[in-house]
Design a protein around this motif. Structure first.
Motif, PDB file in Angstrom:
ATOM      1  N   THR A  59      -7.881  11.267  -5.169  1.00 34.12           N
ATOM      2  CA  THR A  59      -7.038  10.368  -5.966  1.00 34.12           C
ATOM      3  C   THR A  59      -7.745   9.055  -6.227  1.00 34.12           C
ATOM      4  N   SER A  60      -7.309   8.382  -7.251  1.00 34.74           N
ATOM      5  CA  SER A  60      -7.890   7.081  -7.592  1.00 34.74           C
ATOM      6  C   SER A  60      -6.819   6.017  -7.569  1.00 34.74           C
ATOM      7  N   THR A  61      -5.918   6.121  -6.609  1.00 34.35           N
ATOM      8  CA  THR A  61      -4.785   5.197  -6.558  1.00 34.35           C
ATOM      9  C   THR A  61      -5.035   4.040  -5.593  1.00 34.35           C
ATOM     10  N   ASN A  62      -6.173   4.028  -4.960  1.00 35.87           N
ATOM     11  CA  ASN A  62      -6.460   2.922  -4.044  1.00 35.87           C
ATOM     12  C   ASN A  62      -6.975   1.756  -4.876  1.00 35.87           C
ATOM     13  N   THR A  68      13.124   5.178  -9.070  1.00 32.01           N
ATOM     14  CA  THR A  68      12.721   6.277  -8.191  1.00 32.01           C
ATOM     15  C   THR A  68      11.225   6.556  -8.321  1.00 32.01           C
ATOM     16  N   THR A  69      10.732   6.563  -9.567  1.00 32.22           N
ATOM     17  CA  THR A  69       9.304   6.821  -9.815  1.00 32.22           C
ATOM     18  C   THR A  69       8.434   5.755  -9.162  1.00 32.22           C
ATOM     19  N   ILE A  70       8.840   4.489  -9.309  1.00 30.99           N
ATOM     20  CA  ILE A  70       8.074   3.383  -8.727  1.00 30.99           C
ATOM     21  C   ILE A  70       8.102   3.443  -7.204  1.00 30.99           C
ATOM     22  N   ASP A  71       9.265   3.774  -6.641  1.00 29.13           N
ATOM     23  CA  ASP A  71       9.380   3.882  -5.176  1.00 29.13           C
ATOM     24  C   ASP A  71       8.476   4.988  -4.638  1.00 29.13           C
ATOM     25  N   LEU A  72       8.434   6.135  -5.348  1.00 30.96           N
ATOM     26  CA  LEU A  72       7.579   7.231  -4.906  1.00 30.96           C
ATOM     27  C   LEU A  72       6.107   6.830  -4.953  1.00 30.96           C
ATOM     28  N   ALA A  73       5.716   6.172  -6.030  1.00 28.96           N
ATOM     29  CA  ALA A  73       4.328   5.725  -6.153  1.00 28.96           C
ATOM     30  C   ALA A  73       3.997   4.695  -5.080  1.00 28.96           C
ATOM     31  N   ALA A  74       4.935   3.803  -4.795  1.00 27.37           N
ATOM     32  CA  ALA A  74       4.715   2.807  -3.746  1.00 27.37           C
ATOM     33  C   ALA A  74       4.532   3.488  -2.394  1.00 27.37           C
ATOM     34  N   GLY A  75       5.295   4.565  -2.147  1.00 27.85           N
ATOM     35  CA  GLY A  75       5.150   5.305  -0.890  1.00 27.85           C
ATOM     36  C   GLY A  75       3.765   5.915  -0.745  1.00 27.85           C
ATOM     37  N   ILE A  76       3.244   6.429  -1.845  1.00 31.36           N
ATOM     38  CA  ILE A  76       1.886   7.001  -1.820  1.00 31.36           C
ATOM     39  C   ILE A  76       0.859   5.926  -1.493  1.00 31.36           C
ATOM     40  N   ILE A  77       0.993   4.769  -2.128  1.00 30.80           N
ATOM     41  CA  ILE A  77       0.053   3.664  -1.890  1.00 30.80           C
ATOM     42  C   ILE A  77       0.181   3.139  -0.465  1.00 30.80           C
ATOM     43  N   MET A  78       1.406   3.113   0.070  1.00 29.15           N
ATOM     44  CA  MET A  78       1.616   2.686   1.457  1.00 29.15           C
ATOM     45  C   MET A  78       0.832   3.581   2.407  1.00 29.15           C
ATOM     46  N   GLY A  79       0.886   4.905   2.141  1.00 26.47           N
ATOM     47  CA  GLY A  79       0.169   5.843   3.014  1.00 26.47           C
ATOM     48  C   GLY A  79      -1.333   5.704   2.893  1.00 26.47           C
ATOM     49  N   ASN A  89      -3.065   2.972   1.851  1.00 23.32           N
ATOM     50  CA  ASN A  89      -3.582   1.647   2.200  1.00 23.32           C
ATOM     51  C   ASN A  89      -3.037   1.116   3.524  1.00 23.32           C
ATOM     52  N   ARG A  90      -2.119   1.890   4.148  1.00 28.63           N
ATOM     53  CA  ARG A  90      -1.499   1.474   5.408  1.00 28.63           C
ATOM     54  C   ARG A  90      -0.930   0.058   5.268  1.00 28.63           C
ATOM     55  N   CYS A  91      -0.117  -0.101   4.231  1.00 27.88           N
ATOM     56  CA  CYS A  91       0.456  -1.416   3.964  1.00 27.88           C
ATOM     57  C   CYS A  91       1.973  -1.308   3.863  1.00 27.88           C
ATOM     58  N   SER A  92       2.646  -2.457   3.733  1.00 25.52           N
ATOM     59  CA  SER A  92       4.106  -2.473   3.610  1.00 25.52           C
ATOM     60  C   SER A  92       4.519  -2.084   2.196  1.00 25.52           C
ATOM     61  N   GLN A  93       5.826  -1.825   2.033  1.00 25.29           N
ATOM     62  CA  GLN A  93       6.333  -1.484   0.708  1.00 25.29           C
ATOM     63  C   GLN A  93       6.151  -2.652  -0.272  1.00 25.29           C
ATOM     64  N   ASP A  94       6.391  -3.860   0.206  1.00 29.37           N
ATOM     65  CA  ASP A  94       6.210  -5.028  -0.670  1.00 29.37           C
ATOM     66  C   ASP A  94       4.775  -5.131  -1.146  1.00 29.37           C
ATOM     67  N   ASP A  95       3.833  -4.895  -0.215  1.00 31.65           N
ATOM     68  CA  ASP A  95       2.421  -4.945  -0.600  1.00 31.65           C
ATOM     69  C   ASP A  95       2.087  -3.823  -1.588  1.00 31.65           C
ATOM     70  N   ALA A  96       2.668  -2.654  -1.371  1.00 33.82           N
ATOM     71  CA  ALA A  96       2.393  -1.518  -2.256  1.00 33.82           C
ATOM     72  C   ALA A  96       2.911  -1.795  -3.667  1.00 33.82           C
ATOM     73  N   VAL A  97       4.106  -2.366  -3.765  1.00 33.43           N
ATOM     74  CA  VAL A  97       4.671  -2.699  -5.079  1.00 33.43           C
ATOM     75  C   VAL A  97       3.816  -3.771  -5.758  1.00 33.43           C
ATOM     76  N   ARG A  98       3.344  -4.748  -4.970  1.00 32.74           N
ATOM     77  CA  ARG A  98       2.490  -5.788  -5.531  1.00 32.74           C
ATOM     78  C   ARG A  98       1.198  -5.193  -6.067  1.00 32.74           C
ATOM     79  N   ILE A  99       0.626  -4.237  -5.320  1.00 37.72           N
ATOM     80  CA  ILE A  99      -0.594  -3.570  -5.781  1.00 37.72           C
ATOM     81  C   ILE A  99      -0.344  -2.862  -7.111  1.00 37.72           C
ATOM     82  N   LEU A 100       0.793  -2.180  -7.203  1.00 34.14           N
ATOM     83  CA  LEU A 100       1.154  -1.490  -8.448  1.00 34.14           C
ATOM     84  C   LEU A 100       1.283  -2.467  -9.611  1.00 34.14           C
TER      85      LEU A 100
END
Length: 247
Positions: free
Chosen positions: A241-244, A190-201, A203-214
């Motif tokens: 934030t510094s999540t980009n 759940t924590t990883i999914d939430l963080a991936a959602g933030i990165i998706m917003g 970076n305007r990227c897909s969930q797979d890309d967001a998880v890869r970034i993480l």
């Protein structure tokens, strides 16, 4: 006939006694500590007997329980040296008797520790638990040649009863640990999914890309993925934030 009947009554009393241990304690350490105290009482006829139990579980830490601080110290030393009668009993599934520690040549480091505490005799009896764990009971006295054949038989009978209780306790513990592992895994997911959602917003990227970034950032910073995800979530709403992670 009378001795057979008395033995039968004693076995039932011991079994009932040990069953209460399961109802009283919720953890393996508590179960083993109670069993070691009861075992010491059963063999302490006109003398002081110390009892310790060493349990080794696959991919788990060794559990040491005892009837007294002195017995605890002896078995912790045994586990630390990785040698001694209790460990040999559980690994070979045989009864080990030490008539006089002053003459004993096996397990030299551990025997030095035993001698320094004034103990003179030892008796180790294996417990039969399950395929993923081994255990044994270790008895000590301050007198040499203290454990008779009758003591050995009494210890064996008690070990048979105790083995059933320990096996049940291990089964209960395994279920509890599996449930806790599943809970932690779900929380991490759940924590990883939430963080991936933030990165998706961001970076305007897909969930797979967001998880890869993480994952890439986790490897680069050498921190666990869940810890990094928690940092990403915590950063939201607290200024820039510094999540980009990608330029």
């Amino acid at each position: 006939m009378e001795s057979v009947i008395n033995t039968s009554y004693a076995a039932r009393d011991h079994s009932a006694e040990l069953t209460k241990v399961l109802l009283k304690h919720q953890d393996i350490s508590g179960v083993l500590s109670s069993i070691s105290r009861l075992a010491a009482q059963r063999l302490s006829t006109g003398r002081r007997i110390l009892c310790g139990i060493v349990l080794e579980r696959a991919r788990k830490n060794t559990v040491v329980a005892s009837s007294s601080p002195e017995a605890q110290q002896m078995d912790e030393a045994q586990a630390g040296f990785d040698e001694g009668p209790c460990l040999q009993a559980q690994r070979s599934n045989t009864i080990i008797r030490v008539f006089d520690v002053r003459q004993e040549k096996r397990w030299p480091q551990y025997m030095d520790e035993v001698r320094s505490h004034g103990l003179r005799s030892a008796l180790a009896v294996p417990l039969t638990v399950n395929a993923t764990a081994t255990a044994a009971m270790n008895f000590y006295t301050h007198e040499a040649a203290a454990f008779t054949e009758e003591d050995v038989e009494a210890a064996k009978e008690y070990a048979e009863l105790a083995s059933t209780v320990v096996a049940i306790a291990l089964h209960i513990a395994a279920h509890a640990e599996n449930a806790e592992d599943r809970r932690i895994a779900m929380e991490s997911r759940t924590t990883i999914d939430l963080a991936a959602g933030i990165i998706m917003g961001q970076n305007r990227c897909s969930q797979d890309d967001a998880v890869r970034i993480l994952k890439d950032a986790s490897n680069l910073r050498n921190i666990k993925l869940r810890v990094l995800a928690e940092q990403v979530i915590a950063s939201v709403g607290h200024g820039p934030t510094s999540t980009n992670f990608e330029s």
